[in-house]
Design an enzyme around this catalytic site. Structure first.
Site, PDB file in Angstrom:
ATOM      1  N   LEU A  74       0.857  -1.136   0.018  1.00  0.00           N
ATOM      2  CA  LEU A  74      -0.014   0.056  -0.102  1.00  0.00           C
ATOM      3  C   LEU A  74       0.769   1.232  -0.114  1.00  0.00           C
ATOM      4  CD1 LEU A  74      -2.673  -0.675   2.738  1.00  0.00           C
ATOM      5  CD2 LEU A  74      -2.846  -0.880   0.314  1.00  0.00           C
ATOM      6  N   ASP A  75       0.538   2.264  -0.598  1.00  0.00           N
ATOM      7  CA  ASP A  75       1.206   3.544  -0.556  1.00  0.00           C
ATOM      8  C   ASP A  75       1.331   3.900   0.652  1.00  0.00           C
ATOM      9  OD1 ASP A  75       1.152   3.372  -3.375  1.00  0.00           O
ATOM     10  OD2 ASP A  75      -0.222   4.707  -3.674  1.00  0.00           O
ATOM     11  N   ARG A  76       2.408   4.776   1.054  1.00  0.00           N
ATOM     12  CA  ARG A  76       2.725   5.232   2.448  1.00  0.00           C
ATOM     13  C   ARG A  76       1.293   5.855   2.935  1.00  0.00           C
ATOM     14  NH1 ARG A  76       7.375   9.497   4.187  1.00  0.00           N
ATOM     15  NH2 ARG A  76       6.809   9.368   6.408  1.00  0.00           N
TER      16      ARG A  76
END
Length: 318
Positions: A143-145
Site C-alpha cells: 500500500l502507498d505510504r
C-alpha cells in the site's frame, strides 16, 4: 556496537525456509547486520552449509545444516527508540486477523510498508519488532505510504507463494474507498488507461497515463454523493503503482488531499473537515486462505480522520 550473536549458531533449514537465497535468509536472520558484512562472511567461508562453503546466491534446501559465525549487530540509536516504540504499539492495535500462516493489519496512513529511502521505520520492521520470534514475515502486497487499510503479511514462505499466485491469477478482490472531487458519473463504472511509471531524479515515483504504459483497469462504484465530492468504491483489476489515484485523476475526479495527483481547489473546499491526509483506504480484501482454502473477507474500518471528514460532509455539504 553490541554483540547480540556472540556465539556460533547452528540452524537446520525447515521446509518453509527452503528455496530462498542464503544471503536473503541471513539478512532476515541477522537483523541490524550490514549487508556488506553478510556478503563478507559468506564469501570468506565463515558461513557453512553442510560443512561446505557456498556462494551468496546458493538456494537453501530443506534439511540443510547452517553454521553462522558470531557477528556484531548495530546497537539502536536510543534517541530514535521511543517514537519507534510508539509506532510498534500502534501496529499491535492495528492487527485485524492472525493465525499461523497470515497476519492482517489495518495499516495506518503515513506509515510506509518498508523502511528505506530515508525512513527508519516501516510496517515490516515494526512487525519484526512486535514478533521477534517469528521466523518469516513478508508482505504479500503493498500500500502507498499515505494509503490506510487492509495489508496482508505472510508468516510462512509457502503461504507467500500461494497468495502471490492468487494475485497473478487475479483471484484476490481488493476494494478501496476514495473521496473524489466533483460528481462522479454513475455510468462510469470502469477506467481503463495504460500507466507508465517514471522515476524522477529525486527518486520520487510519478505515474502517468501513456500509450507506452502497462494495461490497467480500475472499477468504480458510487457509494455516497455530496455537493462538491463523491465517495466511491474503487476495485483495481490490475495492480499498478498509484493506479487508483492516477485513474481517478484521469477521469477528472482526483482524490482528496493527493499530494501528487490531486487538486488544490478541491482540497480547499474540504478545509473545514480538518482532513490533511489522502482519502484513500483499503476497506476490504477477499482471498482464499493459503492453508484451508476457505474464502476470507477481511474489512478494515476507516480511521478517525476519514470518519470525521465524512461526518462533516454529511452535516454541511448536502
Amino acid at each position: 556496537m553490541n554483540e547480540n550473536n556472540a556465539a556460533v549458531q547452528f540452524i537446520t533449514v525447515s521446509a518453509d525456509e527452503a528455496g530462498q537465497r542464503i544471503d536473503n535468509f541471513l539478512r532476515t536472520r541477522l537483523k541490524g547486520v550490514p549487508k556488506s558484512m553478510i556478503y563478507r562472511i559468506v564469501r570468506k567461508g565463515e558461513v557453512r552449509v553442510n560443512k561446505k562453503r557456498v556462494k551468496p546466491e546458493y538456494k537453501l534446501l530443506d534439511g540443510d545444516e547452517l553454521r553462522i559465525p558470531p557477528v556484531r549487530q548495530s546497537a539502536p540509536d536510543q534517541a530514535a527508540v521511543s517514537p519507534l516504540l510508539d509506532k510498534v504499539a500502534a501496529l499491535a492495535d492495528a492487527v485485524l486477523y492472525e493465525d499461523d500462516h497470515l497476519l492482517i493489519l489495518n495499516k495506518p496512513s503515513g506509515t510506509a510498508v518498508h523502511g528505506g529511502s530515508g525512513l527508519s521505520f516501516g510496517v515490516i520492521e515494526g512487525l519484526r519488532a512486535l514478533r521477534p520470534d517469528a521466523r518469516f514475515l513478508e508482505l504479500v502486497h503493498r500500500l502507498d505510504r499515505d494509503t490506510s487499510g487492509v495489508l496482508l503479511v505472510a508468516k510462512k514462505r509457502s503461504a507467500l507463494r500461494l497468495l502471490h499466485e492468487q494475485l497473478r491469477m487475479k483471484g484476490m478482490q481488493k476494494d478501496y474507498l476514495a473521496l473524489v472531487a466533483g460528481e462522479w458519473p454513475s455510468q462510469t463504472k470502469s477506467v481503463s488507461a495504460p500507466l507508465l511509471k517514471n522515476i524522477l531524479a529525486s527518486g520520487e515515483r510519478i505515474v502517468r497515463v501513456g500509450n507506452d504504459g502497462k494495461p490497467s483497469e480500475t472499477r468504480f462504484k458510487v457509494e455516497e454523493r455530496f455537493v462538491h465530492a463523491t465517495l466511491v468504491k474503487a476495485s483495481p483489476v490490475t495492480g499498478r503503482t498509484h493506479q487508483i489515484r492516477v485513474h481517478a485523476q484521469y477521469a477528472g475526479h482526483p482524490i482528496a488531499f493527493d499530494d501528487r495527483y490531486g487538486d488544490a481547489q478541491f482540497d480547499q473546499q474540504l478545509k473545514g473537515s480538518g482532513l490533511h491526509r489522502l482519502f484513500l483506504h483499503a476497506a476490504a480484501l477477499r482471498f482464499e486462505h493459503p492453508d484451508t482454502g476457505e474464502t476470507m473477507r477481511i474489512e478494515a474500518p476507516l480511521d478517525k480522520a476519514l470518519r470525521h471528514c465524512l461526518a462533516y460532509l454529511r452535516a454541511n455539504d448536502k
